[in-house]
Write an enzyme that holds these catalytic residues in place. Structure first.
Site, PDB file in Angstrom:
ATOM      1  N   HIS A   1       0.919  -1.101  -0.081  1.00 16.38           N
ATOM      2  CA  HIS A   1       0.028  -0.229  -0.150  1.00 16.38           C
ATOM      3  C   HIS A   1       1.268   1.126   0.094  1.00 16.38           C
ATOM      4  CE1 HIS A   1      -3.276  -2.688   1.995  1.00 16.38           C
ATOM      5  NE2 HIS A   1      -3.379  -2.528   0.763  1.00 16.38           N
TER       6      HIS A   1
ATOM      7  N   GLU B   1       1.263   3.529   3.064  1.00 12.39           N
ATOM      8  CA  GLU B   1       1.814   3.125   4.335  1.00 12.39           C
ATOM      9  C   GLU B   1       3.413   2.872   4.207  1.00 12.39           C
ATOM     10  OE1 GLU B   1      -0.164  -0.738   4.654  1.00 12.39           O
ATOM     11  OE2 GLU B   1      -2.300   0.388   4.590  1.00 12.39           O
TER      12      GLU B   1
ATOM     13  N   HIS C   1       3.296  -3.541   6.558  1.00 13.67           N
ATOM     14  CA  HIS C   1       2.150  -2.554   6.514  1.00 13.67           C
ATOM     15  C   HIS C   1       2.272  -1.430   7.657  1.00 13.67           C
ATOM     16  CE1 HIS C   1      -0.445  -4.808   3.173  1.00 13.67           C
ATOM     17  NE2 HIS C   1       0.603  -5.555   3.648  1.00 13.67           N
TER      18      HIS C   1
ATOM     19  N   GLU D   1       1.982  -4.876  10.972  1.00  6.31           N
ATOM     20  CA  GLU D   1       1.449  -3.695  10.934  1.00  6.31           C
ATOM     21  C   GLU D   1       2.239  -2.936  11.970  1.00  6.31           C
ATOM     22  OE1 GLU D   1      -1.084  -2.549   9.199  1.00  6.31           O
ATOM     23  OE2 GLU D   1      -2.058  -4.548   8.287  1.00  6.31           O
TER      24      GLU D   1
END
Length: 822
Positions: free
Chosen positions: A437, A440, A575, A667
């Protein structure tokens, strides 16, 4: 001619059983027929169905292809991974179409008999070699340059890679520059005089935010943070903004900076909700040192009224006409969306001023001692940094590209190894992927910092880093979606919002863009009554995915080609936007919104996730607050991906089901696009996690599968671990790595044309793998095939073995009047 017709096969048959006769040119065809009949007889007796059910012994379970084929071996027989049949084991004969993955968007959908090469990098295309052997389908396979393994096993044997080295001294293509960087627009994001206080990054604590009123706990002032995300349902404790209880111009939300601060700007958003539309259209700003006396921000002689939002999501910047020095700042809404109410999310830009009362003025601020390039790097700056690292450590680094983005930006990879550009026998391959992404961005910067750090520490002689470099081949892809990153970068860390740059330039979410192999696997499990016929590894890419009309991003295709080219063992996909580590499966079995869906390697995946989460400074902090709408602290900051939310077509699941590689998603932070001033802290929080996770590639067993007679490595041998229903395969040199937790395991290795071998392997707690080599013996039929193919003489031991095999088969079948007609 009749006697000749009868005697020729008979003589050949006797020659095979008795031996001592070298196959002459005139008898080669008949000898091949005898070999074929031997194959046919064994296959017929195994299935009990005779010649009507079996045409060739080498017909695979997945179509008219050889079961042993490898993408990397010189043998040009395709693997199970080039077909889509999932329910049959090797030796079954149900023919299915060859559905090898279509490599590039420029090529047409692959035909049954043709597979075009993947574009790996400029001037480097993998060459495919056609053949027709023991099958009725013409296929192609990758043909790498290999070196025969030595005896005894050492790590010095290498195989040349298929991605050529990139020269970053070359200029970027002018057409690409025009497409990506329009000269009429600025390439650089807006520069703020001061950094954010940290509402979005949670540096500002909940206790520092107060409000005049709020509707309920879920809409309290602590929720008024830029880009905070709400839960699916309105009304819970994790709603998407601060919302005032009353609708009048006396409502406010204020932030205590804790120190004397020079406030310069305010950034506002509306409420983050899929059900409600609320945002502030205009507002005023006041400052104070004691919360009793408030001073308004003035625009000349009048109190300044700032423009707010026109939708709920787009951040709007309001620069104060004159910076205000104070400890507290207050936002006072004046007008709001007429069909909504007073709701907002905010970030404050401000510079902390020196505190004259601080008795320790020399005390270092929170950060890191590492001297790294802590700033955001766009595509051009990323190239410069990677080039500088390569020049600083040319002996252990190499830069290559795995393909291009939709807009033509190259997907650069930094390789770090003591022997760059080569796969060393027994040395595992590791990868980090960031920027799937584009907005990110923390993963991108962490991987750039990691390149610098490894290079610097290697030159300093850091024992841990030296050992890691010498024993591991590391691949770092800092930007999988460079097009999306450039879109977000131009807006900057505070104004890019939650979704700008997330998708590819074509609007594809690459987190859902890999082939959905989970559904194929579960469908096969439901339909197959004989569970022993199910495969559990190297699932083929489905035919629909290879269609020219399939919505597959070129970036995704490039990564798939990369996965298929290099035998990766372990990976992590970086991410942002949360603080948690997720592990496969990422997709629920019955398309439920969320449900725990484990793999056969659940325990090891939990270990991998725990290794990263427990060493991350922020994740492991028991006093930290949740980022958005999930409290992952109760799960120890790890979770099965499907138990969070189902993600069909994830890279994690694809990697596990289509290759040997285990992969998790990390994350990294609540803030997708942290301000540059926060990067040193983020690096320090993640440095140990990044290193210790890489070291896990050496946990479990490793070895080389070799031919007992020739000592040559056997590619595509299947490694089975008892009680774990997921197999892996040996790489093109015969080496393999099986990630396992400590314990005792019975391991069985099988390969086409060889007898299986089983041995017990014990995995210890230490950070080094258990060596578990295998030497396989060829079956008599395989030896016969190879001898006949070369026109050689059949040795006496093989003659005896074939005679015994024939006698056993004859006894099983009963008397036969004309054996040479089989």
């Amino acid at each position: 001619m009749a006697p000749t017709v009868i005697l020729l096969p008979l003589l050949t048959f006797i020659a095979v059983l008795v031996g001592g006769v070298t196959a002459s040119p005139s008898l080669k065809k008949s000898a091949s027929t005898v070999s074929h009949n031997l194959n046919y007889t064994q296959a017929s007796s195994a299935t009990g169905s005779g010649r009507a059910r079996i045409k060739h012994r080498t017909t695979s379970a997945y179509g008219n292809i050889s079961p042993k084929a490898s993408r990397f071996s010189k043998a040009v027989k395709p693997t199970e991974a080039t077909t889509r049949a999932l329910k049959l084991t090797e030796g079954s004969t149900k023919p299915l179409r060859d559905t090898t993955f279509k490599p590039t968007p420029a090529t047409k959908a692959p035909k049954r008999t043709t597979v075009k090469p993947f574009e790996s990098s400029k001037g480097a295309t993998k060459t495919l070699k056609p053949t027709v052997k023991w099958t009725e389908v013409s296929t192609k396979a990758l043909k790498p340059t290999t070196v025969k393994p030595t005896l005894p096993y050492t790590k010095t044997t290498t195989t040349t890679v298929r991605f050529s080295t990139e020269d970053l001294n070359e200029n970027i293509d002018k057409n690409v520059e025009r497409r990506v960087w329009n000269t009429k627009q600025s390439e650089e994001p807006p520069v703020f005089e001061c950094p954010p206080l940290g509402l979005e990054s949670l540096k500002v604590k909940d206790s520092q935010i107060q409000a005049s009123s709020y509707k309920r706990m879920g809409l309290g002032p602590h929720r008024g943070r830029l880009n905070i995300q709400s839960g699916v349902e309105d009304g819970d404790i994790y709603d998407g903004a601060w919302c005032a209880q009353y609708e009048d111009q006396n409502q406010w939300v204020q932030i205590d900076a804790k120190k004397l601060t020079r406030f310069t700007a305010v950034i506002l958003q509306g409420r983050g909700s899929i059900w409600s539309l609320d945002y502030v259209e205009t507002f005023k700003v006041q400052v104070s040192n004691d919360t009793i006396k408030w001073k308004p921000c003035m625009n000349g002689t009048e109190e300044a009224v700032f423009e707010g939002n026109k939708d709920s999501d787009t951040p709007v910047l309001a620069i104060l006409p004159k910076p205000a020095v104070a400890q507290y700042i207050r936002i006072n809404p004046q007008t709001w969306f007429k069909n909504g109410t007073i709701c907002l999310r905010a970030e404050i830009m401000g510079c902390e001023l020196p505190d004259p009362n601080n008795i320790y003025p020399w005390q270092a601020e929170e950060g890191t001692k590492d001297k790294l390039d802590f700033r955001h790097h766009n595509y051009k700056e990323m190239r410069k940094l990677m080039k500088s690292v390569n020049e600083m450590c040319p002996d252990i680094t190499r830069i290559y590209s795995i393909g291009k983005s939709y807009m033509g930006l190259k997907l650069y990879v930094m390789e770090i190894s003591d022997n760059p550009g080569k796969h060393e026998l027994g040395e595992p391959e590791f990868r980090y992927v960031a920027g799937m992404h584009g907005n990110e961005v923390l993963g991108r910067e962490l991987l750039l910092n990691l390149m610098e750090y490894i290079c610097q520490e290697y030159k300093r002689g850091n024992e841990r880093i030296v050992h890691l470099v010498k024993e591991t081949r590391i691949h770092l892809l800092p930007s999988m979606n460079p097009d999306g990153y450039e879109m977000a970068y131009k807006k900057g860390s505070e104004l890019s919002g939650w979704s700008l740059g997330r998708f590819s330039y074509e609007g594809i979410d690459m987190n859902h863009n890999f082939a959905d192999l989970n559904t194929i696997m579960w469908d096969a499990i439901e339909l197959e009554t004989d569970k022993s016929k199910l495969i559990n590894h190297y699932f083929p890419i489905p035919e629909y995915y290879t269609s020219e009309d399939a919505m597959v991003a070129p970036e995704t295709r490039a990564v798939i080609s990369w996965m298929q080219t290099i035998p990766f063992v372990l990976s992590a996909n970086l991410h942002g936007g949360e603080l948690v580590v997720t592990y496969p499966f990422d997709m629920t079995k019955d398309w439920a919104p969320r449900e725990h869906t484990p793999t056969p390697d659940e325990s090891f995946f939990r270990w991998l996730a725990t290794v990263y989460a427990s060493t991350n400074h922020v994740m492991s902090n028991p006093d930290r607050r949740p980022c958005h709408n999930e409290d992952f602290l109760r799960y120890n900051n790890i979770i099965n991906g499907a138990n969070w939310h189902t993600v069909p077509g994830s890279m994690n699941d694809f990697s596990y089901l289509h290759t040997n590689c285990f992969e998790v998603t990390v994350e990294l932070s609540c803030d997708k696009f942290p301000h540059a001033s926060e990067l040193p802290i983020e690096w320090e929080s993640n440095k140990e996690s990044l290193l210790v996770y890489m070291e896990q590639v050496h946990r479990g067993i490793k070895g080389v599968v070799k031919d007992k007679d020739t000592e040559a490595g056997i590619a595509d041998a299947i490694i089975k671990v008892d009680d774990i229903d997921h197999h892996i395969r040996s790489a093109f040199d015969g080496d393999f790595w099986r990630l396992l937790n400590p314990g005792n395991y019975d391991v069985t290795v099988t390969a086409e044309g060889y007898f299986p071998a089983t041995r017990s392997c014990r995995v210890e707690y230490e950070h080094y793998p258990t060596i578990c080599d295998f030497h396989l013996t060829k079956t008599p039929k395989q030896r016969l095939r190879e001898i006949l193919a070369k026109g050689g003489k059949i040795p006496k031991d093989l003659q005896l073995r074939l005679r015994q095999l024939r006698i056993r088969k004859l006894r099983f079948r009963g008397p036969v009047s004309c054996p040479f007609l089989w």
